[in-house]
Design a protein around this motif. Structure first.
Motif, PDB file in Angstrom:
ATOM      1  N   PHE A 116     -30.762   1.006 -14.747  1.00  0.00           N
ATOM      2  CA  PHE A 116     -30.859   1.279 -16.182  1.00  0.00           C
ATOM      3  C   PHE A 116     -29.473   1.418 -16.802  1.00  0.00           C
ATOM      4  O   PHE A 116     -29.205   0.878 -17.881  1.00  0.00           O
ATOM      5  N   ALA A 117     -28.579   2.162 -16.110  1.00  0.00           N
ATOM      6  CA  ALA A 117     -27.220   2.347 -16.629  1.00  0.00           C
ATOM      7  C   ALA A 117     -26.501   1.013 -16.754  1.00  0.00           C
ATOM      8  O   ALA A 117     -25.788   0.757 -17.730  1.00  0.00           O
ATOM      9  N   HIS A 118     -26.686   0.152 -15.750  1.00  0.00           N
ATOM     10  CA  HIS A 118     -26.055  -1.163 -15.783  1.00  0.00           C
ATOM     11  C   HIS A 118     -26.580  -1.974 -16.966  1.00  0.00           C
ATOM     12  O   HIS A 118     -25.801  -2.599 -17.703  1.00  0.00           O
ATOM     13  N   MET A 119     -27.887  -1.957 -17.175  1.00  0.00           N
ATOM     14  CA  MET A 119     -28.482  -2.726 -18.267  1.00  0.00           C
ATOM     15  C   MET A 119     -28.013  -2.192 -19.622  1.00  0.00           C
ATOM     16  O   MET A 119     -27.603  -2.970 -20.497  1.00  0.00           O
ATOM     17  N   ALA A 120     -28.046  -0.856 -19.772  1.00  0.00           N
ATOM     18  CA  ALA A 120     -27.646  -0.261 -21.047  1.00  0.00           C
ATOM     19  C   ALA A 120     -26.171  -0.515 -21.341  1.00  0.00           C
ATOM     20  O   ALA A 120     -25.798  -0.881 -22.457  1.00  0.00           O
ATOM     21  N   ALA A 121     -25.324  -0.322 -20.313  1.00  0.00           N
ATOM     22  CA  ALA A 121     -23.888  -0.532 -20.504  1.00  0.00           C
ATOM     23  C   ALA A 121     -23.591  -1.987 -20.813  1.00  0.00           C
ATOM     24  O   ALA A 121     -22.750  -2.306 -21.663  1.00  0.00           O
ATOM     25  N   HIS A 122     -24.266  -2.894 -20.126  1.00  0.00           N
ATOM     26  CA  HIS A 122     -24.051  -4.326 -20.349  1.00  0.00           C
ATOM     27  C   HIS A 122     -24.428  -4.697 -21.786  1.00  0.00           C
ATOM     28  O   HIS A 122     -23.720  -5.456 -22.461  1.00  0.00           O
ATOM     29  N   ASP A 123     -25.530  -4.132 -22.292  1.00  0.00           N
ATOM     30  CA  ASP A 123     -25.980  -4.446 -23.650  1.00  0.00           C
ATOM     31  C   ASP A 123     -25.049  -3.872 -24.714  1.00  0.00           C
ATOM     32  O   ASP A 123     -25.043  -4.344 -25.859  1.00  0.00           O
ATOM     33  N   LEU A 124     -24.260  -2.847 -24.352  1.00  0.00           N
ATOM     34  CA  LEU A 124     -23.329  -2.248 -25.310  1.00  0.00           C
ATOM     35  C   LEU A 124     -22.039  -3.046 -25.456  1.00  0.00           C
ATOM     36  O   LEU A 124     -21.309  -2.880 -26.439  1.00  0.00           O
ATOM     37  N   GLN A 125     -21.734  -3.889 -24.500  1.00  0.00           N
ATOM     38  CA  GLN A 125     -20.458  -4.592 -24.525  1.00  0.00           C
ATOM     39  C   GLN A 125     -20.282  -5.460 -25.766  1.00  0.00           C
ATOM     40  O   GLN A 125     -19.236  -5.420 -26.425  1.00  0.00           O
ATOM     41  N   ALA A 126     -21.289  -6.279 -26.084  1.00  0.00           N
ATOM     42  CA  ALA A 126     -21.158  -7.217 -27.203  1.00  0.00           C
ATOM     43  C   ALA A 126     -20.933  -6.506 -28.544  1.00  0.00           C
ATOM     44  O   ALA A 126     -19.978  -6.852 -29.270  1.00  0.00           O
ATOM     45  N   PRO A 127     -21.765  -5.504 -28.930  1.00  0.00           N
ATOM     46  CA  PRO A 127     -21.503  -4.843 -30.216  1.00  0.00           C
ATOM     47  C   PRO A 127     -20.171  -4.108 -30.253  1.00  0.00           C
ATOM     48  O   PRO A 127     -19.536  -4.040 -31.308  1.00  0.00           O
ATOM     49  N   LEU A 128     -19.716  -3.570 -29.118  1.00  0.00           N
ATOM     50  CA  LEU A 128     -18.421  -2.891 -29.106  1.00  0.00           C
ATOM     51  C   LEU A 128     -17.282  -3.881 -29.328  1.00  0.00           C
ATOM     52  O   LEU A 128     -16.316  -3.586 -30.047  1.00  0.00           O
ATOM     53  N   ARG A 129     -17.398  -5.045 -28.699  1.00  0.00           N
ATOM     54  CA  ARG A 129     -16.384  -6.078 -28.943  1.00  0.00           C
ATOM     55  C   ARG A 129     -16.361  -6.471 -30.416  1.00  0.00           C
ATOM     56  O   ARG A 129     -15.304  -6.681 -31.009  1.00  0.00           O
ATOM     57  N   ARG A 130     -17.559  -6.552 -31.012  1.00  0.00           N
ATOM     58  CA  ARG A 130     -17.652  -6.924 -32.422  1.00  0.00           C
ATOM     59  C   ARG A 130     -17.036  -5.867 -33.319  1.00  0.00           C
ATOM     60  O   ARG A 130     -16.345  -6.178 -34.307  1.00  0.00           O
ATOM     61  N   ILE A 131     -17.273  -4.592 -33.015  1.00  0.00           N
ATOM     62  CA  ILE A 131     -16.682  -3.498 -33.794  1.00  0.00           C
ATOM     63  C   ILE A 131     -15.160  -3.571 -33.731  1.00  0.00           C
ATOM     64  O   ILE A 131     -14.462  -3.417 -34.748  1.00  0.00           O
ATOM     65  N   THR A 132     -14.627  -3.807 -32.534  1.00  0.00           N
ATOM     66  CA  THR A 132     -13.179  -3.923 -32.372  1.00  0.00           C
ATOM     67  C   THR A 132     -12.627  -5.082 -33.194  1.00  0.00           C
ATOM     68  O   THR A 132     -11.610  -4.941 -33.892  1.00  0.00           O
ATOM     69  N   GLN A 133     -13.300  -6.227 -33.140  1.00  0.00           N
ATOM     70  CA  GLN A 133     -12.857  -7.396 -33.901  1.00  0.00           C
ATOM     71  C   GLN A 133     -12.883  -7.125 -35.408  1.00  0.00           C
ATOM     72  O   GLN A 133     -11.935  -7.435 -36.134  1.00  0.00           O
ATOM     73  N   LEU A 134     -13.986  -6.543 -35.880  1.00  0.00           N
ATOM     74  CA  LEU A 134     -14.125  -6.285 -37.313  1.00  0.00           C
ATOM     75  C   LEU A 134     -13.089  -5.283 -37.808  1.00  0.00           C
ATOM     76  O   LEU A 134     -12.577  -5.415 -38.936  1.00  0.00           O
ATOM     77  N   SER A 135     -12.784  -4.279 -36.981  1.00  0.00           N
ATOM     78  CA  SER A 135     -11.752  -3.311 -37.390  1.00  0.00           C
ATOM     79  C   SER A 135     -10.391  -3.984 -37.485  1.00  0.00           C
ATOM     80  O   SER A 135      -9.592  -3.675 -38.375  1.00  0.00           O
ATOM     81  N   GLU A 136     -10.121  -4.932 -36.581  1.00  0.00           N
ATOM     82  CA  GLU A 136      -8.866  -5.683 -36.647  1.00  0.00           C
ATOM     83  C   GLU A 136      -8.821  -6.556 -37.895  1.00  0.00           C
ATOM     84  O   GLU A 136      -7.790  -6.649 -38.565  1.00  0.00           O
ATOM     85  N   PHE A 137      -9.966  -7.209 -38.216  1.00  0.00           N
ATOM     86  CA  PHE A 137     -10.027  -8.041 -39.426  1.00  0.00           C
ATOM     87  C   PHE A 137      -9.773  -7.196 -40.674  1.00  0.00           C
ATOM     88  O   PHE A 137      -9.057  -7.617 -41.596  1.00  0.00           O
ATOM     89  N   LEU A 138     -10.395  -5.996 -40.717  1.00  0.00           N
ATOM     90  CA  LEU A 138     -10.220  -5.120 -41.867  1.00  0.00           C
ATOM     91  C   LEU A 138      -8.762  -4.691 -42.025  1.00  0.00           C
ATOM     92  O   LEU A 138      -8.232  -4.638 -43.145  1.00  0.00           O
ATOM     93  N   GLN A 139      -8.124  -4.373 -40.895  1.00  0.00           N
ATOM     94  CA  GLN A 139      -6.722  -3.986 -40.955  1.00  0.00           C
ATOM     95  C   GLN A 139      -5.860  -5.107 -41.528  1.00  0.00           C
ATOM     96  O   GLN A 139      -4.952  -4.858 -42.323  1.00  0.00           O
ATOM     97  N   GLU A 140      -6.143  -6.340 -41.116  1.00  0.00           N
ATOM     98  CA  GLU A 140      -5.393  -7.489 -41.624  1.00  0.00           C
ATOM     99  C   GLU A 140      -5.694  -7.736 -43.104  1.00  0.00           C
ATOM    100  O   GLU A 140      -4.785  -7.957 -43.904  1.00  0.00           O
ATOM    101  N   ASP A 141      -6.996  -7.686 -43.474  1.00  0.00           N
ATOM    102  CA  ASP A 141      -7.391  -7.992 -44.852  1.00  0.00           C
ATOM    103  C   ASP A 141      -6.891  -6.949 -45.851  1.00  0.00           C
ATOM    104  O   ASP A 141      -6.576  -7.284 -47.005  1.00  0.00           O
ATOM    105  N   LEU A 142      -6.873  -5.680 -45.399  1.00  0.00           N
ATOM    106  CA  LEU A 142      -6.539  -4.592 -46.327  1.00  0.00           C
ATOM    107  C   LEU A 142      -5.128  -4.052 -46.147  1.00  0.00           C
ATOM    108  O   LEU A 142      -4.793  -3.001 -46.705  1.00  0.00           O
ATOM    109  N   GLU A 143      -4.327  -4.756 -45.379  1.00  0.00           N
ATOM    110  CA  GLU A 143      -2.954  -4.290 -45.104  1.00  0.00           C
ATOM    111  C   GLU A 143      -2.190  -4.096 -46.407  1.00  0.00           C
ATOM    112  O   GLU A 143      -2.120  -4.992 -47.260  1.00  0.00           O
ATOM    113  N   GLY A 144      -1.642  -2.906 -46.577  1.00  0.00           N
ATOM    114  CA  GLY A 144      -0.849  -2.594 -47.759  1.00  0.00           C
ATOM    115  C   GLY A 144      -1.641  -2.056 -48.927  1.00  0.00           C
ATOM    116  O   GLY A 144      -1.051  -1.548 -49.894  1.00  0.00           O
ATOM    117  N   SER A 145      -2.980  -2.134 -48.860  1.00  0.00           N
ATOM    118  CA  SER A 145      -3.799  -1.689 -49.998  1.00  0.00           C
ATOM    119  C   SER A 145      -4.508  -0.364 -49.730  1.00  0.00           C
ATOM    120  O   SER A 145      -5.189   0.148 -50.613  1.00  0.00           O
TER     121      SER A 145
END
Length: 358
Positions: free
Chosen positions: A139-168
């Motif tokens: 169960f832990a393996h399945m749950a942890a594996h399913d969390l990987q994709a959304p966490l990667r997406r959160i990291t990417q989106l936060s990086e995009f926001l930092q770039e888009d809103l830099e200086g503002s």
């Protein structure tokens, strides 16, 4: 039930069979092996509910047959039998994997029945526990594996926001955005370790020198919102550096501090974290002024799914402290608690000695 008696004395084997007849009035089947080699051949081709193994066989030295059975990972219950009432022989047999030990001269239907029941029960419980552990790891393996994709997406989106809103963004908003990225990265590391644990039973990250001062600071940062909501006061003394897995240690202290805040009464939560060095080890103390634990329950709180309160009183899964114990075990440490109802709780975590205080 089908039993195997392994004894090179036919007379002793017959006596044991007679005792089994009295101990198992519901009926049973018994097979005999007069040597270790014969017993191993039978075990390769048949299943038995329990073995009765003589300490000394003509073709085998002492407990060599017992060793071989356990080396082959056969989980059949084994009752060791000897003509010698020797405590050392008994202890050695139990250490090598026998579930019980009987002396031939003291055999009675009652002792045979008790030993048989205990041996079968111990092996059954062990099998059930292994099955539950596997289910939990899967169960832990399945749950942890399913969390990987959304966490990667959160990291990417936060990086995009930092770039888009830099200086503002103002300083506070920039800090919040950086915290999103930092926590997402930490969660990714935690998920990776959870997958390693689910797959291998332990983290695969090599232990290295870790500053517990930094670990506790990171845990407090992760719990910043919880601490503010509870108006908790947390004081931290000097902390050592130890050999460890930084991500797992962060999870350990985050769980322990979170528990100290959660299990509180109407008083303002006060948590004191300190370190003591003695007997070649560091002992970390996490003391709180919370609701406390009844003395009869103190030794049970680290068991998986053990809950002392209803879900309505305090939310939780019941695996937090069990996870803490597992992390501490992986660091060759110990964890225990002292507490009284209404007087708060102190959790102690000891680690092997390392370098300097930080």
């Amino acid at each position: 039930m089908h039993f195997l008696i392994i004894d090179d004395s036919a007379a002793d084997a017959r006596v044991l069979k007679a005792m089994l007849g009295q101990a198992c009035p519901e009926g049973f089947e018994v097979s005999f092996a007069s040597s270790g080699a014969e017993a191993l051949r039978l075990l390769q081709n048949h299943e038995y509910d329990c073995l009765f193994l003589d300490y000394r066989l003509e073709d085998s030295a002492d407990w060599s047959v017992l060793r071989r059975i356990r080396e082959l990972q056969m989980d059949v219950p084994i009752i060791a039998i000897s003509g010698y009432g020797n405590e050392q022989v008994a202890v050695e047999g139990l250490k090598l994997g026998a579930q019980d030990y009987l002396v031939k001269d003291a055999l009675t239907a009652e002792t045979v029945h008790r030993a048989l029941h205990n041996a079968i029960e111990k092996v059954t419980l062990a099998k059930n526990l292994l099955a539950q552990q596997k289910e939990l790891r899967d169960f832990a393996h399945m749950a942890a594996h399913d969390l990987q994709a959304p966490l990667r997406r959160i990291t990417q989106l936060s990086e995009f926001l930092q770039e888009d809103l830099e200086g503002s963004l103002n300083e506070k908003s920039t800090m919040h955005l950086e915290m999103i990225a930092t926590n997402a990265t930490r969660l990714q590391s935690l998920v990776k370790n959870l997958i390693d644990y689910a797959r291998h039973g332990s983290s695969e990250t090599p232990l290295r020198e870790v500053s517990l001062k930094q670990v506790v600071a990171a845990a407090l940062q992760n719990l910043e919102v919880v601490i503010k909501e509870a108006n908790a006061q947390v004081t931290v003394g000097e902390m050592p550096s130890i050999m460890g897995d930084e991500v797992m240690l962060n999870l350990l202290f985050q769980n322990l501090i979170s528990n100290a805040i959660k299990f509180r009464d109407k008083r303002v939560p006060e948590i004191r974290i300190s370190a003591i060095h003695e007997s070649s080890q560091w002992t970390i103390e996490i003391a709180d002024n919370g609701i406390g634990i009844a003395e009869k329950d103190v030794d049970t709180i680290f068991a998986p799914f053990k809950r002392l309160h209803s879900q309505r009183e305090f939310e939780g899964s019941g695996i937090g402290l069990a996870t803490c114990r597992k992390i501490v075990d992986q660091h060759q440490g110990k964890i225990w608690a002292k507490s009284k109802l209404g007087e708060g709780t102190t959790l102690y975590v000891s680690f092997p000695d390392t370098v300097a205080t930080s």
